[in-house]
Design an enzyme around this catalytic site. Structure first.
Site, PDB file in Angstrom:
ATOM      1  N   GLU A 276       0.846  -1.193   0.000  1.00  0.00           N
ATOM      2  CA  GLU A 276       0.000   0.000   0.000  1.00  0.00           C
ATOM      3  C   GLU A 276       0.880   1.241   0.000  1.00  0.00           C
ATOM      4  OE1 GLU A 276       0.259   2.506   2.771  1.00  0.00           O
ATOM      5  OE2 GLU A 276      -1.829   2.136   3.273  1.00  0.00           O
TER       6      GLU A 276
ATOM      7  N   CYS B  76      -3.546  -4.103   3.994  1.00  0.00           N
ATOM      8  CA  CYS B  76      -2.657  -5.147   4.522  1.00  0.00           C
ATOM      9  C   CYS B  76      -2.995  -6.532   3.981  1.00  0.00           C
ATOM     10  CB  CYS B  76      -2.691  -5.144   6.046  1.00  0.00           C
ATOM     11  SG  CYS B  76      -2.273  -3.546   6.748  1.00  0.00           S
TER      12      CYS B  76
ATOM     13  N   SER C 286     -11.223   0.289  13.689  1.00  0.00           N
ATOM     14  CA  SER C 286     -10.457  -0.675  12.875  1.00  0.00           C
ATOM     15  C   SER C 286     -10.241  -1.982  13.641  1.00  0.00           C
ATOM     16  CB  SER C 286      -9.131  -0.075  12.407  1.00  0.00           C
ATOM     17  OG  SER C 286      -8.174  -0.082  13.443  1.00  0.00           O
TER      18      SER C 286
ATOM     19  N   HIS D 237      -2.307 -11.414  11.269  1.00  0.00           N
ATOM     20  CA  HIS D 237      -1.870 -10.075  10.859  1.00  0.00           C
ATOM     21  C   HIS D 237      -1.716  -9.270  12.149  1.00  0.00           C
ATOM     22  CE1 HIS D 237      -1.622  -6.150   9.202  1.00  0.00           C
ATOM     23  NE2 HIS D 237      -2.811  -5.781   9.648  1.00  0.00           N
TER      24      HIS D 237
ATOM     25  N   SER E 278      -7.555  -3.504   5.902  1.00  0.00           N
ATOM     26  CA  SER E 278      -8.600  -2.518   6.163  1.00  0.00           C
ATOM     27  C   SER E 278      -9.307  -2.150   4.871  1.00  0.00           C
ATOM     28  CB  SER E 278      -7.979  -1.270   6.788  1.00  0.00           C
ATOM     29  OG  SER E 278      -7.561  -1.565   8.094  1.00  0.00           O
TER      30      SER E 278
HETATM   31  N1  COA Z   1      -0.297   1.105  31.093  1.00  0.00           N
HETATM   32  C1  COA Z   1      -0.644  -0.032  30.452  1.00  0.00           C
HETATM   33  N2  COA Z   1      -1.633  -0.081  29.508  1.00  0.00           N
HETATM   34  C2  COA Z   1      -2.261   1.080  29.208  1.00  0.00           C
HETATM   35  C3  COA Z   1      -1.943   2.283  29.833  1.00  0.00           C
HETATM   36  C4  COA Z   1      -0.906   2.280  30.824  1.00  0.00           C
HETATM   37  N3  COA Z   1      -0.527   3.385  31.443  1.00  0.00           N
HETATM   38  N4  COA Z   1      -2.716   3.245  29.307  1.00  0.00           N
HETATM   39  C5  COA Z   1      -3.512   2.650  28.379  1.00  0.00           C
HETATM   40  N5  COA Z   1      -3.226   1.339  28.307  1.00  0.00           N
HETATM   41  C6  COA Z   1      -3.817   0.332  27.437  1.00  0.00           C
HETATM   42  C7  COA Z   1      -5.281   0.491  27.193  1.00  0.00           C
HETATM   43  O1  COA Z   1      -6.044  -0.137  28.208  1.00  0.00           O
HETATM   44  C8  COA Z   1      -5.423  -0.204  25.852  1.00  0.00           C
HETATM   45  O2  COA Z   1      -5.400  -1.591  26.008  1.00  0.00           O
HETATM   46  P1  COA Z   1      -6.728  -2.472  25.683  1.00  0.00           P
HETATM   47  O3  COA Z   1      -7.052  -2.191  24.244  1.00  0.00           O
HETATM   48  O4  COA Z   1      -6.268  -3.869  25.906  1.00  0.00           O
HETATM   49  O5  COA Z   1      -7.774  -1.982  26.630  1.00  0.00           O
HETATM   50  C9  COA Z   1      -4.130   0.140  25.139  1.00  0.00           C
HETATM   51  O6  COA Z   1      -3.207   0.540  26.144  1.00  0.00           O
HETATM   52  C10 COA Z   1      -4.265   1.306  24.154  1.00  0.00           C
HETATM   53  O7  COA Z   1      -4.871   2.368  24.824  1.00  0.00           O
HETATM   54  P2  COA Z   1      -5.969   3.273  24.100  1.00  0.00           P
HETATM   55  O8  COA Z   1      -6.463   4.263  25.056  1.00  0.00           O
HETATM   56  O9  COA Z   1      -6.947   2.388  23.412  1.00  0.00           O
HETATM   57  O10 COA Z   1      -4.990   3.965  23.028  1.00  0.00           O
HETATM   58  P3  COA Z   1      -5.324   4.967  21.858  1.00  0.00           P
HETATM   59  O11 COA Z   1      -6.739   5.382  21.888  1.00  0.00           O
HETATM   60  O12 COA Z   1      -4.283   6.027  21.928  1.00  0.00           O
HETATM   61  O13 COA Z   1      -5.059   4.147  20.502  1.00  0.00           O
HETATM   62  C11 COA Z   1      -5.014   2.409  18.899  1.00  0.00           C
HETATM   63  C12 COA Z   1      -4.856   2.759  20.385  1.00  0.00           C
HETATM   64  C13 COA Z   1      -4.649   0.921  18.718  1.00  0.00           C
HETATM   65  C14 COA Z   1      -6.454   2.616  18.480  1.00  0.00           C
HETATM   66  C15 COA Z   1      -4.064   3.305  18.059  1.00  0.00           C
HETATM   67  O14 COA Z   1      -2.733   3.037  18.406  1.00  0.00           O
HETATM   68  C16 COA Z   1      -4.213   3.117  16.575  1.00  0.00           C
HETATM   69  O15 COA Z   1      -5.054   3.730  15.941  1.00  0.00           O
HETATM   70  N6  COA Z   1      -3.367   2.246  15.999  1.00  0.00           N
HETATM   71  C17 COA Z   1      -3.461   1.877  14.614  1.00  0.00           C
HETATM   72  C18 COA Z   1      -4.626   0.911  14.460  1.00  0.00           C
HETATM   73  C19 COA Z   1      -4.388  -0.055  13.363  1.00  0.00           C
HETATM   74  O16 COA Z   1      -3.276  -0.427  13.091  1.00  0.00           O
HETATM   75  N7  COA Z   1      -5.460  -0.449  12.757  1.00  0.00           N
HETATM   76  C20 COA Z   1      -5.372  -1.378  11.698  1.00  0.00           C
HETATM   77  C21 COA Z   1      -5.933  -2.674  12.180  1.00  0.00           C
HETATM   78  S1  COA Z   1      -5.438  -3.815  11.036  1.00  0.00           S
END
Ligand code: COA
Length: 425
Positions: A91, A123, A216, A248, A328
């Site tokens: 991509e 992906c 996602s 993945h 996606s």
């Molecule tokens: N210590 C340990 N864990 C913590 C923490 C801390 N201090 N603070 C937050 N976390 C955990 C949360 O509980 C969460 O875990 P869970 O999902 O098991 O509950 C994780 O860390 C992520 O926290 P979150 O608040 O959801 O993070 P975010 O809103 O900033 O974003 C994603 C997380 C994954 C949505 C973001 O990184 C993203 O968009 N990534 C790309 C997504 C992607 O690749 N999509 C394609 C799918 S194929």
């Protein structure tokens, strides 16, 4: 006259050899958390990330693809003229028209009688490329020739966005053949699932992807459920039958969530006779090395996870594994394979760990500089002078007169360092 086509028996088909290209630089996720004023454990435990691979100024998706394929050709000793098909799943296109595959074709010295193309499907592109290559390799048209599938991607998000800690870059090359020695892939069951969703996308006018992150993850897990149940209905196989499950893995925690979904679908501990932690430990943990060390590598992610499993080094011929591919947008597929007789030679010996030890950690200032270079090099006029070496045989030099310029050491000519040049006006 005998009709040879009607005599064609369908052989087993799958992956005969693999190779990974790891960029030469990485940035620490703990350092990123510190700079973003985020508790480091959110990134290292919450997402499970450790390092993100970063492209240097003379690396791009083309040089990574060529590097991965060269590793495969050097290791297997195959004659490049035996390759009758080359598909690049990506991509991270470098041009709206010209495929990455045709640059790589020249850099590897493949035969002109070789069909080449790029395939785009977020992906999922790598799995789509693998399926197309397998169909060709099993057909009479291949006549014993081999296919190369290369996945190459740069996961690139905006600074300080939620996706930033999941960035990464790498390429994986697969040699796809009839009667493969590494992984025979099942071609009977077709558990695919397509649904239009706006969970992750990259408009043509942007370098960085847009992602509705939490949505996602939901889309991924719903696609997994649909594909897994479809596959189970077709084959009768379920989680307990698979020695390993390769997901993945855009970030390691995603594999935990995916395994949790399958574990629940199968009725949990009582039904499976094993705790969720143990099931994850044996089936999934050995696949996570690449996601931790490289970050997300989009189309290459599934195959980088497979390489992590091989590098873990405890596999035996005949063991059955499952693979789940999610792209996606969205397209997904659940499929299975069995390790072939050559597996012993790959255990702990993919070259992945060696490449990791040769990397250099970069500072935050270099991280910003390399990002700026990545954005610059998609504009006409960006140009650097450099010479390829045996460590870096493929270099992206920039764009002159709207032509991408590459310098490279043709295979077999590394010793005298005579270079090939692509793109000179
Ligand atoms: N210590 C340990 N864990 C913590 C923490 C801390 N201090 N603070 C937050 N976390 C955990 C949360 O509980 C969460 O875990 P869970 O999902 O098991 O509950 C994780 O860390 C992520 O926290 P979150 O608040 O959801 O993070 P975010 O809103 O900033 O974003 C994603 C997380 C994954 C949505 C973001 O990184 C993203 O968009 N990534 C790309 C997504 C992607 O690749 N999509 C394609 C799918 S194929």
């Amino acid at each position: 006259m005998t009709n040879t086509r009607s005599l064609h028996t369908i052989p087993t088909v799958g992956i005969d050899a693999v190779s990974i290209f790891v960029p030469h630089h990485y940035f620490s996720i703990e350092e990123l958390a510190h700079i973003r004023n985020v508790d480091a454990e959110k990134f290292t435990v919450g997402l499970g990330c450790s390092k993100m691979a970063i492209l240097g100024p003379t690396e791009d998706p083309v040089t990574m693809a060529a590097g991965a394929a060269r590793g495969l050709i050097d290791r297997t000793g195959i004659d490049p003229r035996e390759v009758g098909m080359l598909i690049v799943g990506t991509e991270s296109a470098v041009d709206e028209s010209k495929p990455i595959a045709v640059y790589v074709h020249e850099m590897l010295g493949l035969s002109p009688r070789c069909r080449v193309m790029d395939l785009k499907n977020a992906c999922y592109a790598g799995t789509a490329a693998l399926r197309a290559a397998m169909a060709w390799a099993a057909s009479p048209a291949a006549a014993g020739r081999k296919a190369l599938v290369i996945t190459t991607d740069v996961a690139y998000y905006d600074l300080a966005s939620p996706g930033e800690p999941t960035q990464g870059a790498a390429a994986v090359a697969l040699l796809v053949t009839a009667n493969p020695q590494l992984l025979v892939i099942d071609t009977q069951a077709e558990a695919v699932y397509t649904r239009e969703v706006m969970d992750f996308w990259r408009p043509t006018y942007r370098n960085s992807a847009l992602v509705d992150g939490h949505f996602s993850l939901e889309c991924y897990l719903e696609s997994l459920r649909a594909c897994y149940q479809m596959h189970k209905e077709m084959t009768g196989l379920s989680l307990a039958d698979f020695r390993h499950v390769v997901f993945h893995t855009p970030f390691p925690k995603m594999a935990h969530k995916a395994h949790h979904r399958l574990f629940e679908l199968e009725g949990g501990r009582l039904a499976l006779g094993m705790s969720e932690e143990d099931s994850f430990h044996w089936k999934v943990e050995p696949t996570l090395g690449a996601a931790r060390e490289l970050g997300n590598v989009y189309a290459a992610s599934l195959f980088a996870a497979l390489i992590s499993l091989l590098e873990d080094g405890k596999l035996q011929a005949g063991q059955q594994i499952a693979l789940f591919s999610y792209g996606s947008g969205s397209s997904s597929e659940f499929f299975t394979g069995r390790f072939g007789p050559a597996i012993a030679a790959w255990n702990g010996n993919t070259g992945f760990s060696d490449q990791l030890t040769r990397r250099r950690r970069i500072s935050y200032e270099e991280y910003l500089f390399y990002r700026a270079a990545y954005e610059q090099r998609n504009r006409d006029g960006y140009f650097v002078e450099d010479q390829p070496t045996e460590e870096s045989p493929y270099l992206f030099l920039g764009i002159k007169n709207h032509r991408r310029q590459y310098a490279f050491l043709p295979p077999g000519r590394a010793a005298d360092a005579s270079t090939g040049v692509l793109g000179e006006p």
